[in-house]
Design an enzyme around this catalytic site. Structure first.
Site, PDB file in Angstrom:
ATOM      1  N   GLU A 188      35.869  48.281 -15.259  1.00 38.67           N
ATOM      2  CA  GLU A 188      35.640  47.119 -14.263  1.00 38.67           C
ATOM      3  C   GLU A 188      36.656  46.276 -14.137  1.00 38.67           C
ATOM      4  O   GLU A 188      37.379  45.747 -15.215  1.00 38.67           O
ATOM      5  CB  GLU A 188      34.282  46.208 -14.826  1.00 38.67           C
ATOM      6  CG  GLU A 188      33.980  45.084 -14.079  1.00 38.67           C
ATOM      7  CD  GLU A 188      32.781  44.536 -14.871  1.00 38.67           C
ATOM      8  OE1 GLU A 188      32.789  44.179 -15.944  1.00 38.67           O
ATOM      9  OE2 GLU A 188      31.840  44.191 -13.971  1.00 38.67           O
ATOM     10  N   LYS A 235      24.808  27.861 -23.391  1.00 43.07           N
ATOM     11  CA  LYS A 235      26.108  27.724 -23.542  1.00 43.07           C
ATOM     12  C   LYS A 235      26.989  28.214 -22.296  1.00 43.07           C
ATOM     13  O   LYS A 235      26.853  29.447 -22.173  1.00 43.07           O
ATOM     14  CB  LYS A 235      26.794  28.567 -24.861  1.00 43.07           C
ATOM     15  CG  LYS A 235      28.316  28.216 -24.814  1.00 43.07           C
ATOM     16  CD  LYS A 235      29.265  29.103 -25.577  1.00 43.07           C
ATOM     17  CE  LYS A 235      29.772  30.116 -25.030  1.00 43.07           C
ATOM     18  NZ  LYS A 235      30.873  29.693 -24.267  1.00 43.07           N
ATOM     19  N   CYS A 263      29.570  40.954 -10.913  1.00 43.13           N
ATOM     20  CA  CYS A 263      29.166  42.183 -11.797  1.00 43.13           C
ATOM     21  C   CYS A 263      28.901  43.294 -11.123  1.00 43.13           C
ATOM     22  O   CYS A 263      28.844  44.642 -11.383  1.00 43.13           O
ATOM     23  CB  CYS A 263      28.043  41.717 -12.713  1.00 43.13           C
ATOM     24  SG  CYS A 263      26.751  40.902 -11.853  1.00 43.13           S
ATOM     25  N   GLU A 284      22.488  41.092 -19.460  1.00 39.90           N
ATOM     26  CA  GLU A 284      23.443  41.621 -18.015  1.00 39.90           C
ATOM     27  C   GLU A 284      24.821  41.721 -18.184  1.00 39.90           C
ATOM     28  O   GLU A 284      25.373  40.807 -18.263  1.00 39.90           O
ATOM     29  CB  GLU A 284      22.863  40.328 -17.087  1.00 39.90           C
ATOM     30  CG  GLU A 284      21.407  40.230 -16.870  1.00 39.90           C
ATOM     31  CD  GLU A 284      20.778  40.837 -15.823  1.00 39.90           C
ATOM     32  OE1 GLU A 284      21.242  41.768 -15.352  1.00 39.90           O
ATOM     33  OE2 GLU A 284      19.679  40.772 -15.653  1.00 39.90           O
TER      34      GLU A 284
HETATM   35  P1  TAP Z   1      32.601  37.434 -21.679  1.00 38.75           P
HETATM   36  O1  TAP Z   1      33.671  37.504 -22.028  1.00 38.75           O
HETATM   37  O2  TAP Z   1      31.259  38.609 -22.213  1.00 38.75           O
HETATM   38  O3  TAP Z   1      31.650  36.148 -21.793  1.00 38.75           O
HETATM   39  C1  TAP Z   1      30.597  35.683 -21.254  1.00 38.75           C
HETATM   40  C2  TAP Z   1      29.958  34.533 -22.024  1.00 38.75           C
HETATM   41  O4  TAP Z   1      29.938  34.851 -23.585  1.00 38.75           O
HETATM   42  C3  TAP Z   1      30.772  33.166 -22.215  1.00 38.75           C
HETATM   43  O5  TAP Z   1      30.245  32.244 -22.182  1.00 38.75           O
HETATM   44  C4  TAP Z   1      31.765  33.421 -23.385  1.00 38.75           C
HETATM   45  O6  TAP Z   1      32.474  32.480 -23.890  1.00 38.75           O
HETATM   46  C5  TAP Z   1      30.519  34.178 -24.237  1.00 38.75           C
HETATM   47  N1  TAP Z   1      31.229  34.843 -25.614  1.00 38.75           N
HETATM   48  C6  TAP Z   1      32.310  35.197 -25.565  1.00 38.75           C
HETATM   49  N2  TAP Z   1      32.345  35.843 -27.071  1.00 38.75           N
HETATM   50  C7  TAP Z   1      31.160  36.056 -27.601  1.00 38.75           C
HETATM   51  C8  TAP Z   1      30.442  36.217 -28.753  1.00 38.75           C
HETATM   52  N3  TAP Z   1      31.149  36.963 -29.499  1.00 38.75           N
HETATM   53  N4  TAP Z   1      29.186  36.002 -28.852  1.00 38.75           N
HETATM   54  C9  TAP Z   1      28.518  35.194 -27.919  1.00 38.75           C
HETATM   55  N5  TAP Z   1      29.098  34.985 -26.860  1.00 38.75           N
HETATM   56  C10 TAP Z   1      30.523  35.069 -26.467  1.00 38.75           C
HETATM   57  O7  TAP Z   1      32.356  37.654 -20.087  1.00 38.75           O
HETATM   58  P2  TAP Z   1      33.183  36.888 -18.913  1.00 38.75           P
HETATM   59  O8  TAP Z   1      34.639  37.166 -19.097  1.00 38.75           O
HETATM   60  O9  TAP Z   1      32.788  35.461 -19.121  1.00 38.75           O
HETATM   61  O10 TAP Z   1      32.572  37.278 -17.730  1.00 38.75           O
HETATM   62  C11 TAP Z   1      32.994  38.633 -17.035  1.00 38.75           C
HETATM   63  C12 TAP Z   1      32.135  40.008 -17.542  1.00 38.75           C
HETATM   64  O11 TAP Z   1      30.744  39.420 -17.296  1.00 38.75           O
HETATM   65  C13 TAP Z   1      32.420  40.996 -16.536  1.00 38.75           C
HETATM   66  O12 TAP Z   1      32.489  42.160 -17.326  1.00 38.75           O
HETATM   67  C14 TAP Z   1      31.211  41.091 -15.825  1.00 38.75           C
HETATM   68  O13 TAP Z   1      30.598  42.165 -14.956  1.00 38.75           O
HETATM   69  C15 TAP Z   1      29.971  40.552 -16.625  1.00 38.75           C
HETATM   70  N6  TAP Z   1      28.878  39.782 -15.893  1.00 38.75           N
HETATM   71  C16 TAP Z   1      27.730  40.484 -15.459  1.00 38.75           C
HETATM   72  C17 TAP Z   1      27.018  39.661 -14.890  1.00 38.75           C
HETATM   73  C18 TAP Z   1      25.600  40.621 -14.811  1.00 38.75           C
HETATM   74  S1  TAP Z   1      24.292  39.753 -13.894  1.00 38.75           S
HETATM   75  N7  TAP Z   1      25.274  41.555 -15.105  1.00 38.75           N
HETATM   76  C19 TAP Z   1      27.224  38.693 -14.035  1.00 38.75           C
HETATM   77  C20 TAP Z   1      28.277  38.073 -14.268  1.00 38.75           C
HETATM   78  C21 TAP Z   1      28.993  38.636 -15.121  1.00 38.75           C
HETATM   79  P3  TAP Z   1      33.879  31.941 -23.524  1.00 38.75           P
HETATM   80  O14 TAP Z   1      33.928  31.490 -21.924  1.00 38.75           O
HETATM   81  O15 TAP Z   1      34.265  30.808 -24.258  1.00 38.75           O
HETATM   82  O16 TAP Z   1      34.683  33.533 -23.857  1.00 38.75           O
END
Ligand code: TAP
Length: 478
Positions: A389, A184, A292, A258
């Protein structure tokens, strides 16, 4: 002839990518509508143009995709590794052939500068598939016993900051080790995953080996909770990571997480200042700070603080914020209105808590989501901008006197993903690297990635490693 100071027209143009007005879900090798007919729009964050309408996968669709992946698993896992490798090599080559189209697509849907999607994301995406293709027929030499066994069906959920690269990190090792996947992508960046589905078809990948379900968090939650998946691979926020860990607790699903970070970029007084400034800029402004492992806390030794900050401000004044498709752009658009609101709120909190805010004069486009590169000085460890963050182009500057103090401040966060050390002294680099609680440590550079190198965090930055030989382990019964 254009002078160096005029805009040169970007060779990458909107025209190289053909985006359909709507896309379905990719299940069992076919694009199909979602079971309840729901769709959502994906927009370009640079101008709010609607790029396409995409299906929203329901729990029924998740079930269909998992069934297709389960069925495909039998044959896929039984293929000789060399045969699986052929498909992965084919996918890698098609990605290279279509990289211009994919880079433009990624910049349109995500907002990142074309120079980054073209020179960083796409080459790394292809490199990941090449790298894991190379492992597929050598698993018995990887140190996991004579007959390493795949886990089964992997449910993979990825964020929006590196849409295609995160997909590659997830899918390449899973397929190389004989697993099948249901992935997804994030709601705001579904398009490159759908183009990847088309690449799977082009490569003749057997049906059901890769399934792509677009949707929001509810789709991700349904996938993670599905009883017939064997592995969850998640990249995203620590908050959602914790929810996922709770969902899978007590099941036999294997999990890698991650999550977020709050990296320290640590500059000692003997560091080459100009080089360090480039590293700091790359550390926090690359990909709008939506990284991240972004170096969002600058720890500078007190004696060089003034010199470093002067040079940093001069460099920040040269950064160009604007059209992601212009190859002169350094900082593109913020990925969504929601993320812009988060960054704005945290930056405002920095000011309210007493830190000093500075940003170069720069004109931001009238439509779309933008945030100027921003620097905070006078930041203390108690400030929210030093602890939380921000995931945007905002740098918090703190100072230190001794290496011990630098280590204590760098480690004073719930996260532990990455860190940077700038010094001429090799012994100090080794001493610091042993003391820092971070999964990835760069010295005299920052934000360098390579498929051969394992990546992952300590503490609330998650667990498990992706990349390198260690990345195989996440998809094998060892
Ligand atoms: P999230 O809101 O956590 O979303 C990540 C993914 O999870 C999206 O596909 C999201 O869908 C989905 N998701 C949301 N709620 C969920 C649930 N309850 N159960 C399962 N999946 C769910 O993060 P983001 O806003 O996309 O990204 C930013 C964050 O990701 C930052 O904190 C960043 O540090 C972290 N990040 C970490 C890394 C590594 S490698 N450590 C890399 C990139 C990003 P939707 O898009 O539809 O909400």
């Amino acid at each position: 002839m254009t002078s160096a100071f005029e805009y040169a027209p970007a060779p990458e143009s909107r025209a190289v990518v053909d985006i359909a007005p709507s896309y379905g879900l990719f299940i069992d090798g076919e694009f199909a509508e979602g079971s309840d007919g729901k769709v959502f729009k994906t927009v370009s964050p640079a101008n709010e143009e609607v790029l396409s309408e995409v299906a929203q996968a329901s729990a029924d669709d998740v079930d269909r995709a998992v069934k297709a992946a389960r069925k495909a698993f039998e044959k896929w896992s039984a293929l000789p590794g060399a045969e699986r490798a052929k498909y992965l090599f084919r996918i890698a080559r098609i990605i290279q052939e279509r990289s211009r189209e994919l880079a433009v697509l990624e910049s349109l849907d995500n907002g990142k500068p074309i120079r980054e999607s073209r020179d960083a994301d796409l080459p790394l995406v292809a490199a990941h598939f090449f790298y894991y293709a190379g492992w597929a027929d050598k698993l018995d030499h990887a140190g996991y016993g004579p007959h390493p066994r795949p886990l089964g069906v992997a449910g993979q959920v990825i964020p929006w900051n590196f849409p295609l690269l995160m997909l590659a990190w997830k899918i390449a090792p899973a397929l190389a080790t004989g697993n099948t996947v249901v992935l997804k992508p994030a709601e705001t960046t579904p398009l490159s995953a759908l183009f990847f589905a088309d690449i799977c078809r082009q490569a003749g990948l057997p049906k059901g080996v890769v399934n792509i379900l677009t949707g929001d968090g509810s789709t991700g939650a349904a996938l993670v909770a599905h009883p017939d998946i064997n592995k969850v691979a998640f990249t995203g926020s620590t908050e959602v990571g914790k929810a996922i860990a709770r969902t899978v607790a007590g099941t036999d699903k294997k999990v890698t997480l991650e999550l977020g970070g709050k990296a320290a970029n640590i500059v000692f007084d003997d560091a080459p200042i100009d080089q360090a400034v480039e590293g700091i800029v790359n550390g926090i402004f690359f990909n709008q700070g939506h990284v991240c492992c972004a170096g969002s806390r600058l720890l500078v030794q007190e004696s060089v603080q003034d010199e470093l900050l002067d040079a940093l401000k001069r460099r920040m004044q040269t950064l160009r914020v604007g059209d992601p498709l212009d190859k002169n752009t350094d900082i593109g658009a913020i990925n969504s209105a929601e993320q812009l609101a988060r960054i704005t709120a945290l930056a405002d909190a920095g000011e309210a808590e007493g830190a000093e805010r500075w940003a170069p004069a720069c004109e931001l486009p009238g439509s779309g989501y933008w945030f100027a590169p921003t620097l905070f000085t006078g930041v203390t460890q108690a400030h929210r901008i030093a602890r939380e963050e921000i995931f945007g182009p905002v740098l918090s500057v703190l100072t230190f006197r001794t290496p011990e103090e630098a280590v204590a401040k760098a480690n004073n966060t719930p996260y532990g993903l990455s860190a940077g050390i700038w010094t001429e002294k090799g012994s100090r680099i080794l001493w610091m690297a042993n003391k820092l609680r971070a999964g990835v440590i760069w010295s005299n550079t920052f934000n360098k990635f390579d498929p051969t190198s394992p990546f992952g965090g300590y503490k609330e930055s998650g667990y498990g490693r992706e990349g390198g030989r260690h990345g195989l382990e996440a998809y094998l019964n060892v």
